[in-house]
Design a protein around this motif. Structure first.
Motif, PDB file in Angstrom:
ATOM      1  N   PRO A  96       4.288   8.870  -2.827  1.00  0.00           N
ATOM      2  CA  PRO A  96       5.022   9.555  -2.025  1.00  0.00           C
ATOM      3  C   PRO A  96       4.507   9.544  -0.566  1.00  0.00           C
ATOM      4  N   ASN A  97       5.607   9.790   0.537  1.00  0.00           N
ATOM      5  CA  ASN A  97       5.035   9.674   1.917  1.00  0.00           C
ATOM      6  C   ASN A  97       4.281  10.948   2.071  1.00  0.00           C
ATOM      7  N   ARG A  98       3.280  10.618   3.083  1.00  0.00           N
ATOM      8  CA  ARG A  98       2.338  11.973   3.477  1.00  0.00           C
ATOM      9  C   ARG A  98       2.512  12.044   5.035  1.00  0.00           C
ATOM     10  N   PRO A  99       2.309  13.261   5.330  1.00  0.00           N
ATOM     11  CA  PRO A  99       2.519  13.841   6.607  1.00  0.00           C
ATOM     12  C   PRO A  99       1.475  13.353   7.407  1.00  0.00           C
ATOM     13  N   THR A 100       1.774  13.532   8.551  1.00  0.00           N
ATOM     14  CA  THR A 100       0.607  13.387   9.745  1.00  0.00           C
ATOM     15  C   THR A 100      -0.177  14.690  10.018  1.00  0.00           C
ATOM     16  N   LEU A 101      -1.174  14.669  10.436  1.00  0.00           N
ATOM     17  CA  LEU A 101      -1.823  16.109  10.528  1.00  0.00           C
ATOM     18  C   LEU A 101      -1.053  17.000  11.376  1.00  0.00           C
ATOM     19  N   GLU A 102      -0.536  16.454  12.623  1.00  0.00           N
ATOM     20  CA  GLU A 102       0.256  17.118  13.538  1.00  0.00           C
ATOM     21  C   GLU A 102       1.399  17.823  12.889  1.00  0.00           C
ATOM     22  N   LEU A 103       2.320  16.991  12.000  1.00  0.00           N
ATOM     23  CA  LEU A 103       3.583  17.492  11.367  1.00  0.00           C
ATOM     24  C   LEU A 103       3.063  18.585  10.409  1.00  0.00           C
ATOM     25  N   PHE A 104       2.037  18.562   9.535  1.00  0.00           N
ATOM     26  CA  PHE A 104       1.810  19.218   8.736  1.00  0.00           C
ATOM     27  C   PHE A 104       1.323  20.590   9.405  1.00  0.00           C
ATOM     28  N   LEU A 105       0.548  20.659  10.480  1.00  0.00           N
ATOM     29  CA  LEU A 105       0.051  21.936  10.974  1.00  0.00           C
ATOM     30  C   LEU A 105       1.071  22.416  11.864  1.00  0.00           C
ATOM     31  N   ASP A 106       2.168  21.728  12.178  1.00  0.00           N
ATOM     32  CA  ASP A 106       3.472  22.207  12.962  1.00  0.00           C
ATOM     33  C   ASP A 106       4.282  22.898  12.088  1.00  0.00           C
ATOM     34  N   HIS A 107       4.493  22.215  10.808  1.00  0.00           N
ATOM     35  CA  HIS A 107       5.262  23.024   9.835  1.00  0.00           C
ATOM     36  C   HIS A 107       4.678  24.301   9.292  1.00  0.00           C
ATOM     37  N   ALA A 108       3.347  23.997   9.294  1.00  0.00           N
ATOM     38  CA  ALA A 108       2.602  25.535   8.406  1.00  0.00           C
ATOM     39  C   ALA A 108       2.771  26.547   9.728  1.00  0.00           C
ATOM     40  N   ARG A 109       2.592  26.277  10.992  1.00  0.00           N
ATOM     41  CA  ARG A 109       3.045  27.366  11.978  1.00  0.00           C
ATOM     42  C   ARG A 109       4.290  27.983  12.072  1.00  0.00           C
ATOM     43  N   ASP A 110       5.192  27.069  11.525  1.00  0.00           N
ATOM     44  CA  ASP A 110       6.662  27.376  11.642  1.00  0.00           C
ATOM     45  C   ASP A 110       6.717  28.308  10.538  1.00  0.00           C
ATOM     46  N   VAL A 111       6.288  28.035   9.336  1.00  0.00           N
ATOM     47  CA  VAL A 111       6.355  28.987   8.207  1.00  0.00           C
ATOM     48  C   VAL A 111       5.709  30.254   8.351  1.00  0.00           C
ATOM     49  N   ILE A 112       4.519  30.220   9.001  1.00  0.00           N
ATOM     50  CA  ILE A 112       3.624  31.459   9.386  1.00  0.00           C
ATOM     51  C   ILE A 112       4.287  32.053  10.436  1.00  0.00           C
ATOM     52  N   ASP A 113       5.063  31.590  11.324  1.00  0.00           N
ATOM     53  CA  ASP A 113       5.812  32.587  12.313  1.00  0.00           C
ATOM     54  C   ASP A 113       7.176  33.042  11.671  1.00  0.00           C
ATOM     55  N   ARG A 114       7.940  32.269  10.898  1.00  0.00           N
ATOM     56  CA  ARG A 114       9.083  32.913  10.399  1.00  0.00           C
ATOM     57  C   ARG A 114       8.980  33.844   9.149  1.00  0.00           C
ATOM     58  N   ARG A 115       7.696  33.808   8.619  1.00  0.00           N
ATOM     59  CA  ARG A 115       7.606  34.801   7.536  1.00  0.00           C
ATOM     60  C   ARG A 115       6.719  35.949   8.388  1.00  0.00           C
ATOM     61  N   GLY A 116       6.268  35.871   9.545  1.00  0.00           N
ATOM     62  CA  GLY A 116       5.429  36.816  10.017  1.00  0.00           C
ATOM     63  C   GLY A 116       4.199  36.977   9.450  1.00  0.00           C
ATOM     64  N   ILE A 117       3.641  36.164   8.941  1.00  0.00           N
ATOM     65  CA  ILE A 117       2.333  36.364   8.035  1.00  0.00           C
ATOM     66  C   ILE A 117       1.080  36.672   8.958  1.00  0.00           C
ATOM     67  N   ASP A 118       1.143  36.380  10.386  1.00  0.00           N
ATOM     68  CA  ASP A 118       0.202  36.733  11.083  1.00  0.00           C
ATOM     69  C   ASP A 118       0.136  38.585  11.124  1.00  0.00           C
ATOM     70  N   GLU A 119       1.284  39.052  10.769  1.00  0.00           N
ATOM     71  CA  GLU A 119       1.093  40.709  10.681  1.00  0.00           C
ATOM     72  C   GLU A 119       0.232  41.094   9.710  1.00  0.00           C
ATOM     73  N   CYS A 120      -0.364  40.235   8.792  1.00  0.00           N
ATOM     74  CA  CYS A 120      -0.990  40.531   7.816  1.00  0.00           C
ATOM     75  C   CYS A 120      -2.651  40.307   7.981  1.00  0.00           C
ATOM     76  N   HIS A 121      -2.719  39.473   9.096  1.00  0.00           N
ATOM     77  CA  HIS A 121      -4.137  39.115   9.340  1.00  0.00           C
ATOM     78  C   HIS A 121      -5.019  39.993  10.294  1.00  0.00           C
ATOM     79  N   LEU A 122      -6.172  40.244   9.554  1.00  0.00           N
ATOM     80  CA  LEU A 122      -7.127  41.107   9.931  1.00  0.00           C
ATOM     81  C   LEU A 122      -8.327  40.300  10.728  1.00  0.00           C
TER      82      LEU A 122
END
Length: 430
Positions: free
Chosen positions: A107-133
């Motif tokens: 199957p297709n593989r993502p570029t590093l930039e695409l993977f990271l941008d998607h991950a940041r989108d998930v983090i932002d939408r879920r508000g995961i940064d709120e859990c980060h100490l």
């Protein structure tokens, strides 16, 4: 004893209590937090992700850029989100379908930039940064009440009903014997040294030797060859494998049949997993980049080892095992990290909580829940993810899909524990 990372001045104002404290904010820790928030109906105030870096996934991104990664080895369905095709949908929505790189018979593989941008989108939408100490963990002990754990950090102590070790491969760098006696200012670096920068390394005036035979060494040699002449030194002929293990090892039923039928904590488990992992291999698309660089006379591939090296004013005097030498050289090591069970936090937690360790120093886990067993055979409230969980999760444990398997076990364990307090629904996150 600390989780490897940066110092921080963050302090806690008073006692803090959580359902889960996850130690490590890399791929595994962030993925687990996302699953607990999305599928486990936990609130942000129920979770704490402890990591010393200023952003989640910072260590992964740094390492990826240090070795010159262009694309991920895993497919587009492996990411930190809960929906398998969310990365593909993200790419289509942003008009970035071209960053889903086609791979023959895979199957297709993502570029590093695409993977990271998607991950940041998930983090932002879920508000995961709120859990980060942003802090470092120094130990885990039992509280006076006995039914909770105390996680000591540089910022203060946290109480938790459950603790998850998601510390990755952040242990000491593996160094050859000849490199341990060189002066600190010698042109010898490891690709995972905090200060390593491939751009700076490419500016060295003399010949550059990259030592290693796996995907990290291959990617790094390709990256450096774009700017300077490089020789890739490997002890063996380059071994070409598309994936880290055969895909059937992703299937949990296969893991149960092939791994869980062997005694917990046994060497037999480790042997089977190590036989299944394609360690120190290079995928075909990196092999093609190496061939292209070699055809352009920008790169040489040399089979053999460095026998010794001495520092001179102009660089290193390198002696190879075939008797030849190189002068004014720079050496960049891509020789991996020490085994994760040697991470100091693993020994500290095992000792303070009387937890059992098996072959290779790995935690002995309950295969169904991934809870670390006590020396008395009981299940503790400490869970394990990443390479540290390989004896139970199998050869893909350290990979992205391994984080998903651990998340599934944590969620299943929660559903089985009917007496556990049911947290309220998430606060409007998607």
């Amino acid at each position: 004893m600390t989780v490897d990372g940066l110092d921080t001045d963050t302090t806690l104002s008073g006692p803090q209590s959580y359902e889960y404290v996850i130690i490590g904010g890399g791929i595994h820790g962030t993925c687990l937090a996302n699953y607990l928030l999305a599928e486990g109906a936990y609130r942000h105030q129920d979770l704490r992700l402890v990591d010393p870096r200023d952003q989640l996934l910072a260590s992964f991104e740094t390492k990826a850029r240090q070795c010159g990664m262009r694309t991920l080895r895993s497919t587009f369905v492996h990411h930190i989100g809960t929906e398998p095709f969310s990365l593909e949908s993200f790419a289509e929505g942003a008009g970035r379908e071209a960053e889903l790189v086609s791979t023959e018979n895979y199957p297709n593989r993502p570029t590093l930039e695409l993977f990271l941008d998607h991950a940041r989108d998930v983090i932002d939408r879920r508000g995961i940064d709120e859990c980060h100490l942003q802090s470092r963990v120094t130990g885990v002990t039992r509280t006076g009440a006995g039914d909770r754990l105390e996680v000591q950090t540089d910022a203060g102590s946290l109480e938790a009903r459950h603790v998850v070790l998601a510390i990755g491969l952040g242990g000491s760098r593996t160094l050859p014997t000849w490199g341990t006696s060189l002066p600190d200012d010698a042109p010898l670096v490891h690709v995972w040294d905090d200060e390593f920068d491939p751009t700076t390394a490419a500016e060295f005036s003399g010949p550059t030797y990259v030592v290693g035979g796996g995907i990290t060494a291959g990617q790094l040699a390709c990256c450096l060859s774009e700017h300077t002449d490089v020789t890739l030194c490997s002890r063996h002929d380059l071994d070409i494998e598309l994936t880290e293990a055969d895909p059937y090892w992703i299937n949990w039923r296969h893991i149960e049949q092939e791994i869980h039928t062997l005694p917990s904590g046994s060497k037999a488990r480790l042997d089977r997993i190590r036989a299944a992992r394609n360690d120190a291999t290079i995928p075909p698309y990196v092999e093609r980049r190496l061939d292209e660089a070699r055809d352009c006379d920008d790169l040489e591939i040399r089979r053999g080892e460095i026998a010794s090296a001495d520092a001179t004013d102009e660089g290193l005097l390198v002696r190879f095992d075939d008797g030849t030498t190189a002068t004014n050289a720079q050496v960049v090591l891509a020789t991996g990290l020490d085994p994760v069970p040697e991470h100091p936090l693993v020994g500290s937690v095992a000792e303070s909580l009387s937890l059992e360790r098996g072959a290779g120093g790995f935690p002995v886990l309950d295969d169904r829940t991934l809870a670390w067993r006590g020396t008395d055979g009981s299940r503790s409230a400490v869970y394990v993810s990443g390479a540290l969980a390989e004896p139970s999760v199998g050869p893909f444990a350290r990979n992205i899909v391994g984080a998903r398997r651990v998340a599934e076990r944590l969620l299943a364990s929660r559903h089985r524990a009917g007496s556990e307090r049911a947290p309220s629904a998430p606060r409007g996150r998607s």
